[in-house]
Write an enzyme that holds these catalytic residues in place. Sequence first.
Site, PDB file in Angstrom:
ATOM      1  N   HIS A  13      -3.079   1.718 -58.659  1.00 53.17           N
ATOM      2  CA  HIS A  13      -3.546   2.170 -59.582  1.00 53.17           C
ATOM      3  C   HIS A  13      -3.596   1.160 -60.760  1.00 53.17           C
ATOM      4  CE1 HIS A  13      -3.663   5.900 -62.684  1.00 53.17           C
ATOM      5  NE2 HIS A  13      -4.036   4.745 -63.271  1.00 53.17           N
ATOM      6  N   HIS A  15      -6.145  -0.545 -64.288  1.00 56.88           N
ATOM      7  CA  HIS A  15      -7.315  -0.623 -65.385  1.00 56.88           C
ATOM      8  C   HIS A  15      -7.527  -2.099 -65.348  1.00 56.88           C
ATOM      9  CE1 HIS A  15      -6.579   3.598 -66.202  1.00 56.88           C
ATOM     10  NE2 HIS A  15      -5.222   3.292 -65.953  1.00 56.88           N
ATOM     11  N   ASN A  41     -12.216   4.730 -65.698  1.00 55.72           N
ATOM     12  CA  ASN A  41     -12.257   5.202 -66.907  1.00 55.72           C
ATOM     13  C   ASN A  41     -12.936   4.028 -68.047  1.00 55.72           C
ATOM     14  OD1 ASN A  41      -9.892   3.733 -66.935  1.00 55.72           O
ATOM     15  ND2 ASN A  41      -8.972   4.777 -68.707  1.00 55.72           N
ATOM     16  N   LYS A  99     -11.005  10.023 -58.931  1.00 59.71           N
ATOM     17  CA  LYS A  99     -10.121  10.154 -59.748  1.00 59.71           C
ATOM     18  C   LYS A  99     -10.502  11.574 -60.810  1.00 59.71           C
ATOM     19  CE  LYS A  99      -6.654   9.297 -62.396  1.00 59.71           C
ATOM     20  NZ  LYS A  99      -6.179   8.009 -63.091  1.00 59.71           N
ATOM     21  N   HIS A 136      -4.853  12.580 -62.677  1.00 63.68           N
ATOM     22  CA  HIS A 136      -3.960  12.281 -63.767  1.00 63.68           C
ATOM     23  C   HIS A 136      -3.371  13.798 -63.924  1.00 63.68           C
ATOM     24  CE1 HIS A 136      -3.082  10.598 -67.711  1.00 63.68           C
ATOM     25  NE2 HIS A 136      -2.948  11.714 -67.960  1.00 63.68           N
ATOM     26  N   HIS A 174       1.022   8.001 -61.208  1.00 63.86           N
ATOM     27  CA  HIS A 174       1.972   7.717 -62.305  1.00 63.86           C
ATOM     28  C   HIS A 174       2.839   8.856 -62.651  1.00 63.86           C
ATOM     29  CE1 HIS A 174      -1.132   9.223 -64.707  1.00 63.86           C
ATOM     30  NE2 HIS A 174      -1.813   8.133 -64.798  1.00 63.86           N
ATOM     31  N   LEU A 219       0.566   6.927 -71.313  1.00 67.84           N
ATOM     32  CA  LEU A 219       0.243   8.170 -70.758  1.00 67.84           C
ATOM     33  C   LEU A 219       0.563   8.230 -69.166  1.00 67.84           C
ATOM     34  CD1 LEU A 219      -2.365   9.529 -73.308  1.00 67.84           C
ATOM     35  CD2 LEU A 219      -0.103  10.080 -73.064  1.00 67.84           C
ATOM     36  N   ASP A 247      -0.386   1.142 -63.057  1.00 68.34           N
ATOM     37  CA  ASP A 247      -0.946   1.408 -64.334  1.00 68.34           C
ATOM     38  C   ASP A 247      -1.281   0.451 -65.376  1.00 68.34           C
ATOM     39  OD1 ASP A 247      -2.442   3.480 -65.904  1.00 68.34           O
ATOM     40  OD2 ASP A 247      -0.622   4.568 -66.300  1.00 68.34           O
ATOM     41  N   HIS A 251      -4.439  -3.023 -73.676  1.00 66.69           N
ATOM     42  CA  HIS A 251      -5.355  -2.737 -74.765  1.00 66.69           C
ATOM     43  C   HIS A 251      -4.774  -4.034 -75.987  1.00 66.69           C
ATOM     44  CE1 HIS A 251      -6.250   1.420 -74.370  1.00 66.69           C
ATOM     45  NE2 HIS A 251      -5.097   1.583 -73.485  1.00 66.69           N
ATOM     46  N   ALA A 263      -2.829   4.323 -75.780  1.00 65.30           N
ATOM     47  CA  ALA A 263      -1.961   4.365 -74.833  1.00 65.30           C
ATOM     48  C   ALA A 263      -1.925   3.464 -73.625  1.00 65.30           C
ATOM     49  CB  ALA A 263      -1.716   5.808 -74.129  1.00 65.30           C
TER      50      ALA A 263
HETATM   51  C1  NCD Z   1      -4.728   4.085 -69.653  1.00 63.97           C
HETATM   52  C2  NCD Z   1      -5.667   3.583 -70.305  1.00 63.97           C
HETATM   53  O1  NCD Z   1      -5.440   2.903 -71.271  1.00 63.97           O
HETATM   54  O2  NCD Z   1      -7.014   3.510 -69.629  1.00 63.97           O
HETATM   55  N1  NCD Z   1      -3.531   4.536 -70.388  1.00 63.97           N
HETATM   56  C3  NCD Z   1      -2.116   4.598 -70.036  1.00 63.97           C
HETATM   57  O3  NCD Z   1      -1.579   4.963 -71.061  1.00 63.97           O
HETATM   58  N2  NCD Z   1      -1.872   4.827 -68.756  1.00 63.97           N
HETATM   59  C4  NCD Z   1      -5.055   5.811 -69.129  1.00 63.97           C
HETATM   60  C5  NCD Z   1      -4.072   6.377 -68.231  1.00 63.97           C
HETATM   61  O4  NCD Z   1      -4.036   5.836 -67.055  1.00 63.97           O
HETATM   62  O5  NCD Z   1      -3.606   7.407 -68.432  1.00 63.97           O
HETATM   63 ZN    ZN Z   2      -3.866   4.637 -65.596  1.00 60.79          ZN
END
Ligand code: NCD
Ligand code: ZN
Length: 348
Positions: A13, A15, A41, A99, A136, A174, A219, A247, A251, A263
């Site tokens: 998982h 990003h 996403n 997803k 999710h 997660h 999150l 996860d 950011h 988040a």
């Molecule tokens: C994730 C994101 O920033 O894309 N944020 C997070 O807090 N995990 C989105 C997600 O997996 O919920």
């Molecule tokens: Zn995520």
Amino acid sequence: MTHLTLRTPDDWHLHLRDGAMLRAVLPHSAAHFARAIIMPNLVPPVVTGADAAAYRARIMAALPEGADFIPLMTLYLTEDTDPDDVAAAHASGLIHAVKLYPAGATTNSASGVANFDRVQGVLERMAQIGLPLCVHGEVTDPTVDIFDREAVFIDRILDPLRRRVPVLKVVMEHITTSQGVDYVKTHDTGLGATITTHHLVINRNHILAGGIRPHYYCLPVAKREEHRLALRAAATSGDARFFLGTDSAPHTDPAKLQPCGCAGCFTAPNTMPILAHVFEQDGALANLESFASLNGPAFYGLPPNSSTITLTKGAPDQPTHIDTDDGPVTIFDPGFTPDWHVTARSSC
Ligand code: NCD
Ligand code: ZN
């Protein structure tokens, strides 16, 4: 023990974002992981097979020279997702999961699912072809307390969905609660869960006690200590139903440190040192390879990696953030100095 060699881990998982952020964060995942399930996403989301193929090409173009890393693509489920497109993207080997984001649950989830009847056809097709659904697991009902949203999701959405499509393979992404752990354990096959690095380390006090710490806000939000301990026990047990999904969700600091901050915790660079430390603390170093390198491929029907990664005892200075062309990104601070660092990675 001063050296620990494991089959190269995978991240189930992740990003990676796009553009400047992708270029900055990808080398950190590629350094320690051989494969990763890539979250879809983006804005706009990765919805069709063509979107996933284009995103995969951008990831491959951003890989450092000589990197040994395979992105396992996913599609973002919407109420308009076309089952034939999903099946074709799976048959070609492009995608490894779909997803499900409940609409509005998290970062960039506005196009997610509100009416689950509208995705029944896609889910049935996925069950037929053996394509996993990554979920999710939080309800978005504003009347449900944010700390209860995972447990309520299991009762209201996930369990009914799995009864309607029993053959569907599902990954609860997660998980953050003992209810999540217990639900996974009630099933012998077809249901697994990813556990993040940070949820093994922090509880909700880390976010809120003695000052608010936006870098620990993610999150699903971290829960009470008893839940963290349930996650630790599940992850370190070696139980094949639980596997690593970092996860890692970068950011920039300005995006996190504002009145309505984003988040996500950025854990790609230091996940493996943190996990080695945590597993050793729990007397479970022997199960780290199952959690990080074996259980995930087995669930997804892929062979484990034949290459290896070596961690060595010791704690050299680690950076606190990375620089990107979009701004600095803070690396997750576990609140301790991991006693291990990655020293080598063999290719297969
Ligand atoms: C994730 C994101 O920033 O894309 N944020 C997070 O807090 N995990 C989105 C997600 O997996 O919920
Ligand atoms: Zn995520």
